[in-house]
Design a protein around this motif. Structure first.
Motif, PDB file in Angstrom:
ATOM      1  N   ALA A 201       0.824  -1.206   0.000  1.00  0.00           N
ATOM      2  CA  ALA A 201       0.000   0.000   0.000  1.00  0.00           C
ATOM      3  C   ALA A 201       0.859   1.258   0.000  1.00  0.00           C
ATOM      4  O   ALA A 201       1.813   1.360   0.768  1.00  0.00           O
ATOM      5  CB  ALA A 201      -0.918   0.008   1.214  1.00  0.00           C
ATOM      6  N   HIS A 202       0.527   2.205  -0.857  1.00  0.00           N
ATOM      7  CA  HIS A 202       1.213   3.499  -0.857  1.00  0.00           C
ATOM      8  C   HIS A 202       0.731   4.377   0.294  1.00  0.00           C
ATOM      9  O   HIS A 202       1.430   5.303   0.717  1.00  0.00           O
ATOM     10  CB  HIS A 202       0.989   4.221  -2.184  1.00  0.00           C
ATOM     11  N   ALA A 203      -0.478   4.099   0.773  1.00  0.00           N
ATOM     12  CA  ALA A 203      -1.045   4.814   1.923  1.00  0.00           C
ATOM     13  C   ALA A 203      -2.095   3.920   2.545  1.00  0.00           C
ATOM     14  O   ALA A 203      -2.681   3.058   1.879  1.00  0.00           O
ATOM     15  CB  ALA A 203      -1.663   6.139   1.481  1.00  0.00           C
ATOM     16  N   VAL A 204      -2.339   4.111   3.847  1.00  0.00           N
ATOM     17  CA  VAL A 204      -3.369   3.371   4.563  1.00  0.00           C
ATOM     18  C   VAL A 204      -4.197   4.377   5.350  1.00  0.00           C
ATOM     19  O   VAL A 204      -3.653   5.239   6.041  1.00  0.00           O
ATOM     20  CB  VAL A 204      -2.760   2.330   5.520  1.00  0.00           C
ATOM     21  N   ILE A 205      -5.529   4.280   5.243  1.00  0.00           N
ATOM     22  CA  ILE A 205      -6.408   5.224   5.931  1.00  0.00           C
ATOM     23  C   ILE A 205      -7.374   4.471   6.843  1.00  0.00           C
ATOM     24  O   ILE A 205      -7.669   3.296   6.624  1.00  0.00           O
ATOM     25  CB  ILE A 205      -7.191   6.113   4.945  1.00  0.00           C
ATOM     26  N   GLY A 206      -7.874   5.177   7.866  1.00  0.00           N
ATOM     27  CA  GLY A 206      -8.766   4.566   8.827  1.00  0.00           C
ATOM     28  C   GLY A 206     -10.200   5.031   8.721  1.00  0.00           C
ATOM     29  O   GLY A 206     -11.074   4.541   9.434  1.00  0.00           O
ATOM     30  N   HIS A 207     -10.467   5.993   7.835  1.00  0.00           N
ATOM     31  CA  HIS A 207     -11.832   6.491   7.625  1.00  0.00           C
ATOM     32  C   HIS A 207     -11.875   7.180   6.264  1.00  0.00           C
ATOM     33  O   HIS A 207     -10.866   7.729   5.798  1.00  0.00           O
ATOM     34  CB  HIS A 207     -12.231   7.479   8.729  1.00  0.00           C
ATOM     35  N   PHE A 208     -13.043   7.171   5.651  1.00  0.00           N
ATOM     36  CA  PHE A 208     -13.167   7.799   4.336  1.00  0.00           C
ATOM     37  C   PHE A 208     -12.869   9.295   4.366  1.00  0.00           C
ATOM     38  O   PHE A 208     -12.557   9.895   3.338  1.00  0.00           O
ATOM     39  CB  PHE A 208     -14.564   7.560   3.752  1.00  0.00           C
TER      40      PHE A 208
END
Length: 234
Positions: A201-208
């Motif tokens: 993953a180039h980035a990981v997010i926890g919420h939209f």
């Protein structure tokens, strides 16, 4: 033109309970014991036959076809009865609205679901016209094979350097990497942040709510979220 591709289960919709019910039906159909919840959900994202083959193990992999048929029949029956209305995750609709408002963004889907499953999701949640390309297990090999993304690129004419795959599993990240596009992982689905990062993953997010920021930090994507003189995103 930018292409933003979403996975479905675990990314757009919370389908844990309906997937588990279908898996239980599949295992019961061949008189095999159902795996524990965590193991069962670890295969979400794979095509149905590959998922059942992995869960059943090498000695019972030959039963995957019958298990898959039972799963599909259960799904079709429950949908006809008005059941299995998997809810959207918080922020899903708003994220799709923000992307749809941009003239230079195309939105697509790449999922291990069958096409009828995607059509059901679109109908239930009123997402008609949101996805210009829909890639499913009906026409492509299972993730992490990159065929779904290659088909989406071909259909839309988008360039790899302006394409991103957003999903909740390592299979999504590996598929994106194999196709040569960007990958953003989301942690509200079936694989955790460490798994997503390890898969590329180039980035990981926890919420939209974090999606716009993650997209803007991808090389070449910064112009998507430029601000005007009033500091408003345009």
């Amino acid at each position: 033109m930018y292409l933003v591709i979403f996975d479905c289960d675990g990314t757009l919709v919370d389908s844990q309970e309906t997937i588990l019910h279908g898996l239980e039906v599949g295992f019961a159909a061949v008189n095999l014991p159902m795996p524990d919840r965590r193991t069962a959900l670890s295969i979400v994202g794979l095509s149905l036959e590959q998922a059942f083959a992995r869960l059943a193990g090498p000695d019972n992999a030959h039963l995957a076809g019958a298990m898959s048929d039972a799963y599909r029949a259960c799904k079709i029956s429950r949908r006809a009865a008005g059941l299995d209305h998997d809810p959207l995750y918080p922020g899903t609709r708003e994220a799709l609205d923000r992307l749809a408002a941009k003239d230079d963004v195309l939105v697509g889907v790449a999922t291990g679901k069958a096409r009828r499953g995607v059509d059901h999701m679109v109908e239930v949640h009123g997402l008609h016209g949101r996805f210009v390309t829909v890639q499913t297990a009906d026409t492509s090999p299972s993730k992490p094979h990159p065929d779904m993304i290659f088909r989406a690129l071909s259909e839309t004419g988008a360039e790899k350097t302006r394409t991103v795959m957003i999903g909740d599993t390592s299979y999504d990240m590996e598929m994106a990497r194999a196709a040569g596009v960007y990958a953003i992982g989301v942690t509200w689905g079936y694989h955790d942040a460490a798994q997503l990062a390890a898969a590329g993953a180039h980035a990981v997010i926890g919420h939209f709510d974090e999606l716009d920021g993650a997209l803007s930090r991808l090389p070449g994507f910064d112009s998507l979220f430029e601000t005007n003189l009033f500091g408003e995103t345009v």
